[in-house]
Design an enzyme around this catalytic site. Structure first.
Site, short mmCIF file in Angstrom:
data_model
loop_
_atom_site.label_atom_id
_atom_site.label_comp_id
_atom_site.label_asym_id
_atom_site.label_seq_id
_atom_site.Cartn_x
_atom_site.Cartn_y
_atom_site.Cartn_z
N SER A 128 0.84 -1.20 0.00
CA SER A 128 0.00 0.00 0.00
C SER A 128 0.87 1.24 0.00
O SER A 128 1.99 1.24 0.54
CB SER A 128 -0.86 -0.02 1.27
OG SER A 128 -1.35 1.26 1.55
N TYR A 156 -0.97 -0.48 10.68
CA TYR A 156 -1.30 -1.17 9.42
C TYR A 156 -0.15 -0.99 8.41
O TYR A 156 0.36 -1.96 7.84
CB TYR A 156 -2.61 -0.64 8.85
CG TYR A 156 -2.82 -0.98 7.40
CD1 TYR A 156 -3.11 -2.27 7.01
CD2 TYR A 156 -2.71 0.01 6.41
CE1 TYR A 156 -3.28 -2.59 5.66
CE2 TYR A 156 -2.88 -0.29 5.07
CZ TYR A 156 -3.17 -1.59 4.71
OH TYR A 156 -3.32 -1.89 3.39
N LYS A 160 2.85 -3.67 6.64
CA LYS A 160 3.18 -3.79 5.20
C LYS A 160 4.68 -3.60 4.99
O LYS A 160 5.30 -4.33 4.20
CB LYS A 160 2.40 -2.75 4.38
CG LYS A 160 0.90 -2.98 4.35
CD LYS A 160 0.53 -4.20 3.52
CE LYS A 160 -0.96 -4.46 3.51
NZ LYS A 160 -1.33 -5.78 2.97
N PHE A 186 -2.44 3.03 -4.49
CA PHE A 186 -2.87 4.34 -4.02
C PHE A 186 -4.35 4.23 -3.62
O PHE A 186 -4.69 3.34 -2.86
CB PHE A 186 -2.48 5.42 -5.03
CG PHE A 186 -1.00 5.73 -4.87
CD1 PHE A 186 -0.02 4.79 -5.20
CD2 PHE A 186 -0.60 6.89 -4.25
CE1 PHE A 186 1.33 5.02 -4.96
CE2 PHE A 186 0.76 7.14 -4.01
CZ PHE A 186 1.71 6.21 -4.36
N ARG A 239 -5.54 13.31 -3.81
CA ARG A 239 -5.17 11.90 -3.75
C ARG A 239 -5.12 11.35 -5.18
O ARG A 239 -5.68 11.93 -6.09
CB ARG A 239 -6.21 11.09 -2.95
CG ARG A 239 -6.29 11.44 -1.47
CD ARG A 239 -5.05 10.97 -0.71
NE ARG A 239 -5.12 11.35 0.69
CZ ARG A 239 -4.72 12.52 1.17
NH1 ARG A 239 -4.21 13.44 0.36
NH2 ARG A 239 -4.81 12.78 2.46
N1 UDP Z 1 -12.29 12.59 2.80
C1 UDP Z 1 -13.30 13.50 3.11
N2 UDP Z 1 -14.44 13.03 3.69
C2 UDP Z 1 -14.64 11.70 3.98
C3 UDP Z 1 -13.60 10.79 3.68
C4 UDP Z 1 -12.44 11.27 3.09
O1 UDP Z 1 -13.15 14.71 2.87
O2 UDP Z 1 -15.69 11.35 4.53
C5 UDP Z 1 -11.04 13.06 2.18
C6 UDP Z 1 -9.81 12.77 3.02
O3 UDP Z 1 -9.56 13.85 3.90
C7 UDP Z 1 -8.73 12.63 1.94
C8 UDP Z 1 -9.48 12.05 0.75
O4 UDP Z 1 -10.87 12.32 1.00
O5 UDP Z 1 -8.22 13.89 1.58
C9 UDP Z 1 -9.32 10.55 0.62
O6 UDP Z 1 -9.58 9.94 1.86
P1 UDP Z 1 -9.74 8.36 2.03
O7 UDP Z 1 -10.07 8.11 3.46
O8 UDP Z 1 -10.69 7.83 1.00
O9 UDP Z 1 -8.32 7.78 1.64
P2 UDP Z 1 -6.86 8.07 2.25
O10 UDP Z 1 -6.16 8.88 1.22
O11 UDP Z 1 -7.02 8.78 3.53
O12 UDP Z 1 -6.27 6.72 2.39
#
Ligand code: UDP
Length: 340
Positions: A128, A156, A160, A186, A239
């Protein structure tokens, strides 16, 4: 049936595992699935059988049960392994680290010991991008290359990193024997166009896209966007969202790469990022989702989420060049497949 290579897929009924199984069958492989159904159901196996059009051998076995796992190796001729099975909730891992270390590492140890014993030398390991931690702290590391120093920020991610290290050590111990591909994902999103397999987290999801799906279905009132004061084009964090079908194809590409090494009598242990190579902001994903859904879902802007960073975008040149893999689908495709 003869002539087909058999891939043991641990965690084969999970989100990425199930999509990979479909791609493996489409590419002429046969699969054996091992899963403890901790986070999925046996209905998934039935749905997979419908999709691939033939029965699939399935063992409901926990990888920490070595005797149970050995039965799988004893009863089958296995050519290679793709190892997905893992506890994977970042937040939970910080609360129960012992469970994460025990389950994830013991599973890998049992699997590798049995691979050694039964002379199965080819493994694709589901790692990851979490292994990088906050790459934005290092100058010049966005987009993130595989050579970026590792620095996981939760148990976690640490499990990994430890398993990656274990694979490297094994490879060094016998350089011609093992063929290991470490795939660092990603942000996987989307689902197979059939709608028969997909992400089905029990309870409230943490990830952005499954969360939006639950808002759309009325299970959750509104989306909370964590922060709009980042230094990005619209203030929300960036992201790298990669379609799960592309991700699944990446596993077939990695497997082929390892098989070629095997044919050439060479060993390898190497990492590849699997992302889209493109960064999207939270608001861009939100807009793509609303477009696919056909109407706007409610949201509010709230404060930044603890531990979040501004930008995690993958550099994917290595996978494109060496694995001959290229993502074909984008965030809009993922939202459409999900809304279906
Ligand atoms: N995010 C958000 N609201 C949510 C969940 C995620 O604004 O309810 C934002 C989070 O802050 C990040 C992006 O969406 O910038 C992706 O978050 P996710 O948890 O899906 O994946 P991560 O990159 O944290 O593994």
């Amino acid at each position: 049936m003869s002539g087909r290579k058999t891939v043991l897929v641990t965690g084969g009924t999970g989100y990425i595992g199930s999509h990979t199984v479909v791609e493996l069958y489409e590419n002429g492989y046969d699969c054996i699935l091992v899963d403890n159904l901790h986070n999925s159901s046996s209905q998934l196996v039935a749905n997979l059988e419908t999709l691939v059009g033939e029965p699939i051998k399935f063992y409901q076995t926990d990888l920490c049960d070595k005797k149970g796992l050995e039965q799988v190796f004893r009863e089958n001729r296995i050519d290679s392994v793709i190892h997905f099975a893992s506890l994977k909730a970042v937040g939970e891992s910080a609360k129960v680290p012992l469970r994460y270390y025990r389950k994830n590492i013991l599973a890998a140890l049992n699997l590798l010991e049995l691979m050694e014993q039964y002379e199965v030398k080819i493994l694709v390991f589901a790692s990851s991008a979490t292994v990088y931690g906050d790459a934005t702290k290092q100058p010049g590391m966005i987009p993130i290359p595989e050579t970026c120093p590792l620095g996981p920020t939760n148990p976690y991610g640490s499990t990994k990193v430890i398993i990656e290290k274990l694979l490297h050590d094994l490879h060094i111990s016998d350089e011609k024997l093992w063929k290991f591909a470490i795939l660092r994902y990603f942000n996987p999103i989307g689902a197979h166009p059939s709608g028969l397999i997909g992400e089905d987290p029990s309870g409230v999801p943490n990830n952005l896209v499954p969360y939006m799906a639950q808002v759309a279905s009325g299970k959750i009132e509104k989306l909370r966007i964590f922060g709009n004061d980042y230094d990005t084009r619209d203030g929300t964090a960036i992201r790298d969202y990669v379609h799960v079908v592309d991700l699944a194809k990446g596993h077939v590409a990695a497997l082929r790469y390892l098989e070629k090494k095997d044919d050439e009598n060479e060993g390898i242990c190497r990492e590849w990022n699997l992302g889209s190579g493109t960064g999207s902001t939270v608001l861009e994903v939100y807009n793509a989702f609303c477009k696919a859904y056909g109407k706007e879902i409610p949201y509010e802007i709230v404060g930044r989420r603890d531990g979040d960073v501004i930008n995690l975008t993958a550099k994917i040149d290595r996978a494109v060049k060496e694995l001959n893999w290229k993502p074909q689908l984008d965030v809009a495709d993922a939202c459409e497949s999900l809304c279906r």
